[in-house]
Design a protein around this motif. Structure first.
Motif, PDB file in Angstrom:
ATOM      1  N   ILE A  62      12.819 -16.964   3.416  1.00 28.93           N
ATOM      2  CA  ILE A  62      11.465 -16.881   3.967  1.00 28.93           C
ATOM      3  C   ILE A  62      11.296 -15.484   4.556  1.00 28.93           C
ATOM      4  O   ILE A  62      12.194 -14.971   5.237  1.00 28.93           O
ATOM      5  N   GLY A  63      10.152 -14.862   4.298  1.00 28.47           N
ATOM      6  CA  GLY A  63       9.942 -13.523   4.836  1.00 28.47           C
ATOM      7  C   GLY A  63       8.511 -13.057   4.684  1.00 28.47           C
ATOM      8  O   GLY A  63       7.647 -13.766   4.154  1.00 28.47           O
ATOM      9  N   ASP A  64       8.265 -11.832   5.158  1.00 29.67           N
ATOM     10  CA  ASP A  64       6.962 -11.208   4.942  1.00 29.67           C
ATOM     11  C   ASP A  64       7.014 -10.436   3.629  1.00 29.67           C
ATOM     12  O   ASP A  64       8.009 -10.494   2.886  1.00 29.67           O
ATOM     13  N   SER A  65       5.947  -9.703   3.325  1.00 35.30           N
ATOM     14  CA  SER A  65       5.863  -9.034   2.020  1.00 35.30           C
ATOM     15  C   SER A  65       7.012  -8.062   1.789  1.00 35.30           C
ATOM     16  O   SER A  65       7.570  -7.997   0.688  1.00 35.30           O
ATOM     17  N   LEU A  66       7.376  -7.287   2.816  1.00 32.62           N
ATOM     18  CA  LEU A  66       8.465  -6.325   2.675  1.00 32.62           C
ATOM     19  C   LEU A  66       9.788  -7.041   2.433  1.00 32.62           C
ATOM     20  O   LEU A  66      10.542  -6.688   1.511  1.00 32.62           O
ATOM     21  N   ALA A  67      10.076  -8.053   3.233  1.00 35.20           N
ATOM     22  CA  ALA A  67      11.342  -8.771   3.091  1.00 35.20           C
ATOM     23  C   ALA A  67      11.436  -9.473   1.739  1.00 35.20           C
ATOM     24  O   ALA A  67      12.511  -9.510   1.121  1.00 35.20           O
ATOM     25  N   LEU A  68      10.325 -10.007   1.251  1.00 35.71           N
ATOM     26  CA  LEU A  68      10.335 -10.675  -0.043  1.00 35.71           C
ATOM     27  C   LEU A  68      10.635  -9.679  -1.162  1.00 35.71           C
ATOM     28  O   LEU A  68      11.388  -9.979  -2.097  1.00 35.71           O
ATOM     29  N   LEU A 112      -1.427   3.010 -10.134  1.00 34.06           N
ATOM     30  CA  LEU A 112      -2.236   4.208  -9.867  1.00 34.06           C
ATOM     31  C   LEU A 112      -1.903   4.836  -8.519  1.00 34.06           C
ATOM     32  O   LEU A 112      -2.573   5.768  -8.079  1.00 34.06           O
ATOM     33  N   THR A 113      -0.858   4.341  -7.898  1.00 36.51           N
ATOM     34  CA  THR A 113      -0.535   4.655  -6.506  1.00 36.51           C
ATOM     35  C   THR A 113       0.654   5.601  -6.412  1.00 36.51           C
ATOM     36  O   THR A 113       1.548   5.580  -7.260  1.00 36.51           O
ATOM     37  N   ASP A 114       0.668   6.416  -5.352  1.00 37.77           N
ATOM     38  CA  ASP A 114       1.814   7.300  -5.109  1.00 37.77           C
ATOM     39  C   ASP A 114       2.910   6.607  -4.305  1.00 37.77           C
ATOM     40  O   ASP A 114       4.092   6.812  -4.557  1.00 37.77           O
ATOM     41  N   VAL A 115       2.520   5.819  -3.319  1.00 39.29           N
ATOM     42  CA  VAL A 115       3.493   5.051  -2.554  1.00 39.29           C
ATOM     43  C   VAL A 115       2.814   3.793  -2.034  1.00 39.29           C
ATOM     44  O   VAL A 115       1.656   3.817  -1.625  1.00 39.29           O
ATOM     45  N   VAL A 116       3.556   2.695  -2.082  1.00 40.96           N
ATOM     46  CA  VAL A 116       3.084   1.413  -1.574  1.00 40.96           C
ATOM     47  C   VAL A 116       3.568   1.247  -0.140  1.00 40.96           C
ATOM     48  O   VAL A 116       4.624   1.761   0.235  1.00 40.96           O
ATOM     49  N   VAL A 117       2.797   0.513   0.668  1.00 36.32           N
ATOM     50  CA  VAL A 117       3.218   0.205   2.036  1.00 36.32           C
ATOM     51  C   VAL A 117       2.974  -1.269   2.320  1.00 36.32           C
ATOM     52  O   VAL A 117       2.177  -1.924   1.651  1.00 36.32           O
ATOM     53  N   THR A 118       3.663  -1.788   3.315  1.00 41.10           N
ATOM     54  CA  THR A 118       3.372  -3.103   3.874  1.00 41.10           C
ATOM     55  C   THR A 118       2.962  -2.884   5.331  1.00 41.10           C
ATOM     56  O   THR A 118       3.106  -1.785   5.874  1.00 41.10           O
ATOM     57  N   SER A 119       2.506  -3.947   5.976  1.00 43.12           N
ATOM     58  CA  SER A 119       2.164  -3.804   7.392  1.00 43.12           C
ATOM     59  C   SER A 119       3.402  -3.500   8.218  1.00 43.12           C
ATOM     60  O   SER A 119       3.310  -2.910   9.299  1.00 43.12           O
ATOM     61  N   GLY A 120       4.578  -3.880   7.696  1.00 36.73           N
ATOM     62  CA  GLY A 120       5.818  -3.644   8.427  1.00 36.73           C
ATOM     63  C   GLY A 120       6.335  -2.223   8.351  1.00 36.73           C
ATOM     64  O   GLY A 120       7.104  -1.790   9.216  1.00 36.73           O
ATOM     65  N   ASN A 121       5.939  -1.472   7.316  1.00 36.33           N
ATOM     66  CA  ASN A 121       6.470  -0.108   7.174  1.00 36.33           C
ATOM     67  C   ASN A 121       5.387   0.958   7.039  1.00 36.33           C
ATOM     68  O   ASN A 121       5.702   2.130   6.836  1.00 36.33           O
ATOM     69  N   ALA A 122       4.115   0.568   7.136  1.00 32.84           N
ATOM     70  CA  ALA A 122       3.026   1.510   6.874  1.00 32.84           C
ATOM     71  C   ALA A 122       3.072   2.736   7.789  1.00 32.84           C
ATOM     72  O   ALA A 122       2.931   3.877   7.320  1.00 32.84           O
ATOM     73  N   LYS A 140       9.855   3.670  -4.147  1.00 35.67           N
ATOM     74  CA  LYS A 140       9.734   4.681  -3.080  1.00 35.67           C
ATOM     75  C   LYS A 140       9.544   4.006  -1.731  1.00 35.67           C
ATOM     76  O   LYS A 140      10.152   4.403  -0.727  1.00 35.67           O
ATOM     77  N   MET A 141       8.695   2.992  -1.702  1.00 33.60           N
ATOM     78  CA  MET A 141       8.500   2.241  -0.457  1.00 33.60           C
ATOM     79  C   MET A 141       9.813   1.649   0.050  1.00 33.60           C
ATOM     80  O   MET A 141      10.153   1.770   1.242  1.00 33.60           O
ATOM     81  N   LEU A 142      10.563   1.009  -0.830  1.00 32.70           N
ATOM     82  CA  LEU A 142      11.813   0.378  -0.428  1.00 32.70           C
ATOM     83  C   LEU A 142      12.826   1.403   0.057  1.00 32.70           C
ATOM     84  O   LEU A 142      13.548   1.184   1.032  1.00 32.70           O
TER      85      LEU A 142
END
Length: 300
Positions: free
Chosen positions: A36-42, A120-130, A294-296
């Protein structure tokens, strides 16, 4: 564990399958999940999963992300119509046009987007790492941020940036009422207000702690005797109550109906038939993989 849950766990053992669930899922789904996790952890868990089958109990973009990160695994979702208001608010063709209007800008996309938008994105973010990731970009960088305007505004305020923001929002977090929150604060003056950064500014201004779902949960775990007003989607209460039975949670009753589309019967059917497999067109997957990786890497 009820009969449906027992059958689900047995199928996981037989098929070498792992069930991954977001914190906003129904309690009975979280009870049967392996992780179980948030978007980043998943996303992080999907990247390292050794199972042959990943069943994503989240919204569709989360299953797409797992499929992109795990091209040689079978990724399933119990209900393929479980969408996301944020992802729906930003279509790839519209983002492409926005990029063309701002050719010198870096594109930062929230994880709550389709694979085609991530491509189309350069880097993805989540609320946990934005905040961490935006702070890694050059201070003079011109940035397009989408699709959540509330999260983007919060990042601008925290970093002093002036990112151009896409006009989208999470329908769950955006409908929290500051008037209702003020009433609750008067009723529970000792309560700590926990708010997700997808909430509107008037909610954030009244909050004591602002952060991703995981940040809010961990705050309670570190302060398990407190009283809390929780300004994020229902579902987080399961994790908090499991870890902190003495914490008093004052929920405000906002559930994500997309997250709640998954049920035990749909999950069982999905595993039995290996149905609702999520795939991403190879070219799109290749282009989307780069900003996700890149996000990870930047989240470590």
């Amino acid at each position: 564990m009820n009969e449906l849950q027992s059958q689900i766990r047995q199928l996981c053992r037989e098929k070498n399958a792992i069930i991954m669930a977001h914190y906003y899922q129904r309690a009975e789904i979280q009870e049967v999940a392996d992780f179980i996790g948030d978007s980043l952890a998943l996303a992080q868990k999907a990247q390292t999963a050794t199972a042959d089958i990943i069943v994503m109990c989240g919204v569709y973009f989360m299953a797409e992300t797992a499929a992109i990160l795990c091209p040689h695994k079978k990724v399933l979702i119990p209900d393929a119509t479980a969408g996301c208001s944020l992802a729906d608010s930003c279509q790839a063709a519209d983002l492409k046009a926005w990029k063309q209007q701002h050719p010198e800008h870096i594109v930062v996309s929230y994880v709550n987007t389709s694979a085609a938008v991530k491509a189309l994105t350069d880097v993805v973010v989540t609320s946990g790492n934005a905040l961490k990731i935006v702070n890694r970009l050059p201070q003079d960088a011109k940035i397009l941020f989408g699709p959540d305007r509330n999260l983007g505004r919060y990042i601008n305020e925290q970093t002093g940036r002036n990112m151009d923001l896409w006009d989208g929002c999470c329908h769950v977090h955006n409908r929290f009422s500051a008037t209702r929150l003020q009433t609750l604060k008067k009723q529970y003056p000792q309560a700590i207000v926990l708010a997700h950064p997808e909430c509107q500014k008037d909610i954030i201004n009244l909050a004591d702690v602002v952060g991703s779902t995981a940040v809010l949960i961990n705050y309670v775990k570190n302060n398990p005797q407190g009283q809390y007003i929780v300004m994020t989607a229902d579902g987080v209460e399961y994790e908090i109550r499991s870890a902190c039975p003495n914490a008093q949670l004052i929920g405000v009753g906002n559930a994500c109906e997309y997250m709640h589309q998954h049920t035990l019967s749909k999950l069982l059917n999905c595993l039995q038939n290996e149905s609702s497999q999520v795939t991403v067109e190879p070219t799109v997957a290749t282009d989307a993989l780069r900003p996700i990786v890149k996000m990870l890497e930047w989240s470590k």
